[in-house]
Design a protein around this motif. Structure first.
Motif, PDB file in Angstrom:
ATOM      1  N   LYS A 113     -38.095   4.301 -29.611  1.00 36.01           N
ATOM      2  CA  LYS A 113     -38.695   5.038 -29.508  1.00 36.01           C
ATOM      3  C   LYS A 113     -40.229   4.118 -29.122  1.00 36.01           C
ATOM      4  CE  LYS A 113     -37.446   8.210 -32.667  1.00 36.01           C
ATOM      5  NZ  LYS A 113     -37.740   9.572 -33.042  1.00 36.01           N
ATOM      6  N   VAL A 116     -33.644   8.930 -27.373  1.00 33.99           N
ATOM      7  CA  VAL A 116     -34.971   8.202 -27.202  1.00 33.99           C
ATOM      8  C   VAL A 116     -35.621   7.442 -25.771  1.00 33.99           C
ATOM      9  CG1 VAL A 116     -35.501   6.005 -27.635  1.00 33.99           C
ATOM     10  CG2 VAL A 116     -34.122   6.218 -29.835  1.00 33.99           C
ATOM     11  N   THR A 141     -38.620   9.179 -24.832  1.00 35.51           N
ATOM     12  CA  THR A 141     -39.506   8.615 -25.758  1.00 35.51           C
ATOM     13  C   THR A 141     -40.216   7.375 -24.534  1.00 35.51           C
ATOM     14  OG1 THR A 141     -38.997   7.101 -26.649  1.00 35.51           O
ATOM     15  CG2 THR A 141     -38.761   9.157 -27.591  1.00 35.51           C
TER      16      THR A 141
END
Length: 284
Positions: A24, A144, A147
């Protein structure tokens, strides 16, 4: 307290849950689908030009996901795309938690990445039809990836198939480009029907960012005025205040394989897309 027994269905599900390979980041991307039911309305030009404007002038880290098997994003930016990356169709076929950012590649624009050319997406469209939860695949593959970016642009195929539905489920907003023709207008109505169905059944958070009028010929002032009045009656505030005119520079930039700002940053088309990028940021 509920317990998980060895050999139980809960234990089986835990073992089967995909593990994300991508770590992340610290960003939280806004995902925008650029969708049109009809081709030839400036959809990819809008995706590429907005992505470049946001990365170059708005201090945003941007990813363009090329969902079109015809790979028009890659063709339009072929002189700007660096070697590397992988196939987006592999992400759709994967069931181990593969993320879109794992196959993305860099461009000569520092804060802009794209997914590489992938003719395999043509087979992906058909294979998704038989897959359980087929509408949610892209959303999971962006969990993810979001992010690591500020804005993710999903350039959809010029139809309402499984790839476009995946984009509408995965995104926060949809922007609809349309030329000022009767056929294009009909395509907007058809796409809006699909958007409403996705809102009701799959993505209640989906927001229609607006409709942007493209390929506007300034020489047809009377016709343009009539069409604009018709659109305002039909779409009201959804009609974006920025229009994109016919521009030779936009066409030449694509022939050169460059974004409009690398090719001619002072032309009218470049200024209009920069204004549209700023308008989008105000709306999201």
């Amino acid at each position: 307290m509920r317990m998980t027994l060895p050999g139980s269905f809960d234990a089986f599900k835990a073992k089967q849950k995909p593990t994300k390979n991508l770590e992340k980041g610290d960003r939280k991307a806004t995902a925008i689908a650029i969708a049109a039911q009809k081709g030839g309305v400036g959809k990819t030009t809008t995706s590429v030009s907005l992505g470049a404007a946001l990365a170059r002038y708005c201090d945003k880290k941007v990813l363009i996901v090329d969902l079109d098997p015809q790979a028009h994003v890659n063709i339009a930016l072929r002189d700007m795309v660096e070697m590397g990356g992988g196939a987006l169709s592999d992400v759709f076929a994967d069931q181990t938690g593969m993320e879109v950012d794992e196959i993305a590649t860099h461009t000569k624009i520092e804060d802009l990445r794209i997914t590489p050319m992938d003719p395999g997406l043509l087979q992906t469209e058909d294979r998704l039809a038989a897959r359980m939860g087929k509408e949610m695949v892209l959303k999971r593959a962006l969990e993810v990836t979001r992010t690591h970016y500020d804005v993710i642009i999903l350039d959809c195929p010029p139809n309402v198939g499984n790839l476009t539905i995946n984009a509408l489920v995965a995104c926060d907003h949809v922007l609809i480009p349309s030329s000022a023709t009767a056929l294009a207008m009909a395509g907007v109505s058809g796409l809006m029907t699909t958007v409403h169905e996705v809102q009701e059944q799959l993505n209640p958070e989906l927001n229609v960012l607006g409709m942007v009028l493209t390929q506007v010929d300034g020489r047809n002032s009377t016709t343009n005025k009539a069409i604009l009045e018709l659109l305002q009656d039909s779409w009201g505030e959804l009609l974006m205040p920025v229009q994109i005119g016919v521009s030779n520079s936009l066409a030449r930039a694509q022939l050169a394989g460059q974004d409009i700002y690398a090719y001619d940053s002072n032309c009218r088309g470049a200024e209009q897309y920069r204004a549209l990028a700023e308008c989008l940021l105000e709306r999201v």
